[in-house]
Design an enzyme around this catalytic site. Structure first.
Site, short mmCIF file in Angstrom:
data_model
loop_
_atom_site.label_atom_id
_atom_site.label_comp_id
_atom_site.label_asym_id
_atom_site.label_seq_id
_atom_site.Cartn_x
_atom_site.Cartn_y
_atom_site.Cartn_z
N GLY A 1 0.82 -1.21 0.00
CA GLY A 1 0.00 0.00 0.00
C GLY A 1 0.85 1.26 0.00
N GLY B 1 2.55 3.85 1.48
CA GLY B 1 2.99 4.18 2.83
C GLY B 1 3.51 5.59 2.95
NE ARG B 2 8.54 6.55 -0.24
CZ ARG B 2 9.72 6.85 -0.68
NH1 ARG B 2 10.35 7.89 -0.22
NH2 ARG B 2 10.29 6.12 -1.59
CE LYS C 1 8.12 7.94 -4.25
NZ LYS C 1 8.77 7.41 -5.46
CG ASP D 1 9.84 9.04 7.66
OD1 ASP D 1 9.54 8.46 6.58
OD2 ASP D 1 10.89 9.70 7.81
N GLY D 2 6.65 8.00 6.32
CA GLY D 2 5.82 8.57 5.26
C GLY D 2 6.48 9.74 4.53
NE ARG E 1 1.32 1.32 -6.87
CZ ARG E 1 2.39 2.03 -6.62
NH1 ARG E 1 3.57 1.46 -6.63
NH2 ARG E 1 2.30 3.32 -6.37
CG ASP F 1 5.92 -3.31 -4.86
OD1 ASP F 1 6.54 -4.33 -5.18
OD2 ASP F 1 6.43 -2.38 -4.22
P1 AMP Z 1 9.24 1.57 -2.72
O1 AMP Z 1 10.55 0.94 -2.38
O2 AMP Z 1 9.28 3.07 -2.75
O3 AMP Z 1 8.62 1.01 -3.94
O4 AMP Z 1 8.28 1.24 -1.49
C1 AMP Z 1 7.94 -0.07 -1.07
C2 AMP Z 1 6.92 0.02 0.05
O5 AMP Z 1 7.45 0.69 1.20
C3 AMP Z 1 5.66 0.80 -0.31
O6 AMP Z 1 4.56 0.20 0.31
C4 AMP Z 1 5.94 2.17 0.25
O7 AMP Z 1 4.78 2.89 0.51
C5 AMP Z 1 6.68 1.82 1.53
N1 AMP Z 1 7.57 2.92 1.99
C6 AMP Z 1 8.72 3.31 1.42
N2 AMP Z 1 9.25 4.35 2.09
C7 AMP Z 1 8.43 4.64 3.10
C8 AMP Z 1 8.42 5.61 4.15
N3 AMP Z 1 9.40 6.51 4.28
N4 AMP Z 1 7.39 5.59 5.01
C9 AMP Z 1 6.40 4.71 4.90
N5 AMP Z 1 6.35 3.76 3.94
C10 AMP Z 1 7.34 3.72 3.05
MG MG Z 2 7.02 1.30 -4.94
#
Ligand code: AMP
Ligand code: MG
Length: 491
Positions: A87, A89-90, A110, A122-123, A180, A249
């Protein structure tokens, strides 16, 4: 107040498709970059976006009217491992607008703060990864590669803590959609056939209305996604782009390059090239990208099986037949792209081997991928004496000389004349790509409040097929001490 002409559809899907999430305000938002051209395309007032009201929206400090902010639910296979819930997350989807050409586009922040999917994150996002995505995605768009876009980058005035403290930032990402393969997999894994069908219908209506003409509309959907994905990966290969995290994803159903993490462009050519610090086994190495895309598409097809036919065996046969077409699509795209890069306007069965031989000699002689191709554009069909710049990039130029002789024979076979061929080749072989060492330089300066190198690089990358001799240093290959060997996710 800036007017966003929202028309939000995804939010109308049932509650299990998304979670309510609102951006968390930041202390001192300041505009780092605004993409005025893109704003215009989206029907947004760029001047208004650049003012305090607009910046407040782009920072997540204020919600624009008509926004239905949400975090999308999805799952995914990360490096082959199943993760049942990821999902956003940020990232927070503000809503959808229909752009000037009639295309529906997601507008997403983002790094806008935690959502119900943040787990322990931390989002947030840092200025480095945000500007990196801005630069890389806009460069890809200018190169003609399907991609999500960057509308704005905002500095939050708050630090984030990763390997070290870093200034926080928010990116406004624009996509045909953020659906996705992992979105389908979330529901598929739960055997939620109703949701899979709703999502498939939503996707057909939004991205692939022509699937409705197929005998089975869901096979029509699968075929269209396969064709777009094959085209996308062929594009990546043709410009030497390595995504680095091709997890399901991060695989867009619309066929756009999605999620610019540790991605990078190759300097010297080698098919095994990997940059990502987390890809220790080279799963997503340059040469593996088509195979991994296919692997992702198998996962996508699996989720659709219940929609293909009542009997599972029949459904699997139907899926297999579609999946087999990936290779043909990919090879056709790749071959026609390379023919253009080599200035060939006719087809000869030996062309695939001609391309292979060039790549092989580049790999064996550490030739720069982009520069070698660009230098080829200046060569003459009958005068090898002008081969200097192209051959000099090879440790041992003799394999290049042999290859060039063969290429010239092929050119003569189709009566190629220099001027139109050179023009065609220049439109397929960029002079400028976001070189890793230049990107790093620009990001480092930006972190120290100097945006000049970032802006110069961004501007040059907007017209990557033009020579721009005044910016020659930005097209040059790195010196050995400048080579970037590893890139990081930065999450
Ligand atoms: P990504 O590597 O950006 O494709 O992210 C993989 C997963 O980790 C996704 O569900 C993102 O929403 C979550 N995610 C990545 N960075 C953060 C963050 N700083 N805070 C919360 N969720 C994160
Ligand atoms: Mg991603």
């Amino acid at each position: 107040m800036v007017n966003f002409p929202f028309d939000n559809r995804y939010v109308q899907l049932p509650a299990r498709f998304h979670a309510q999430a609102t951006p968390t305000p930041v202390r001192a938002p300041a505009l780092l970059q605004l993409n005025r051209k893109l704003a215009e395309e989206l029907g947004l007032d760029a001047d208004a976006l650049a003012q305090d009201d607009g910046v407040a929206i782009l920072a997540g400090n204020q919600l624009p009217e008509g926004s239905d902010p949400l975090a999308m639910t999805y799952a995914g296979y990360q490096f082959g491992m199943w993760v049942p819930l990821l999902g956003d997350g940020r990232a927070i989807l503000l809503g959808e607008v229909v752009d000037r050409s009639g295309m529906r586009r997601d507008i997403q922040l983002k790094g806008a703060g935690p959502t119900p999917f943040s787990r322990r994150g931390d989002g947030r996002a840092g200025i480095g990864p945000v500007l990196r995505e801005y630069l890389l995605s806009e460069s890809m768009a200018a190169l003609g590669v399907p991609t999500t876009r960057s509308l704005a980058a905002i500095k939050t005035g708050e630090p984030i803590f990763r390997r070290r403290p870093e200034p926080g930032a928010v990116l406004t990402r624009v996509a045909q959609s953020h659906i996705r393969v992992g979105t389908f997999q979330f529901f598929g894994a739960r055997r939620d056939d109703e949701a899979v069908q709703l999502l498939a219908d939503h996707t057909i209506e939004r991205h692939y209305p022509r699937a409705n003409d197929a005998e089975n509309r869901y096979i029509g959907l699968l075929d269209a996604v396969i064709a777009n994905q094959a085209k996308l990966i062929a594009h990546w290969q043709l410009v030497g782009f390595i995504h680095g995290v091709m997890n399901t994803d991060n695989c867009s159903i619309a066929g756009e390059t999605l999620d610019y993490g540790p991605c990078a462009f190759m300097d010297s050519y080698h098919p095994n090239t990997v940059f990502s610090s987390i890809d220790r086994r080279g799963r997503y190495a340059y040469r593996n990208q088509p195979t991994m895309a296919q692997w992702n598409l198998v996962g996508f097809a699996e989720t659709l099986l219940p929609l293909f036919a009542d009997e599972e065996g029949t459904a699997i046969e139907m899926a297999k037949e579609s999946l087999q077409r990936f290779s043909t699509h990919f090879e056709n795209e790749q071959l026609s792209g390379w023919r253009k890069k080599l200035g060939l306007t006719t087809e000869d069965p030996s062309d695939a081997d001609l391309i292979e031989q060039l790549l092989k000699s580049m790999a064996e002689n550490h030739a720069d991928f982009t520069l070698t191709c660009r230098h080829l554009c200046a060569l003459s069909a009958d005068d090898p004496d002008r081969d200097g710049p192209a051959r000099e990039g090879f440790d041992d130029p003799s394999p290049f000389d042999a290859w060039a002789a063969r290429w010239r024979l092929r050119l003569r076979q189709e009566n190629s004349s220099d001027v139109p061929r050179q023009q065609l080749m220049r439109s397929a072989n960029p002079a400028f790509i976001p070189r890793n060492h230049r990107v790093e330089e620009a990001l480092q300066a930006a972190e120290e409040d100097n945006l000049k190198p970032f802006e110069t690089l961004l501007k040059v990358l907007e017209t990557p097929y033009d020579d721009q001799p005044e910016h020659e240093p930005l097209s040059a290959a790195p010196r050995p001490d400048q080579i970037v060997h590893e890139t990081f996710c930065g999450t």
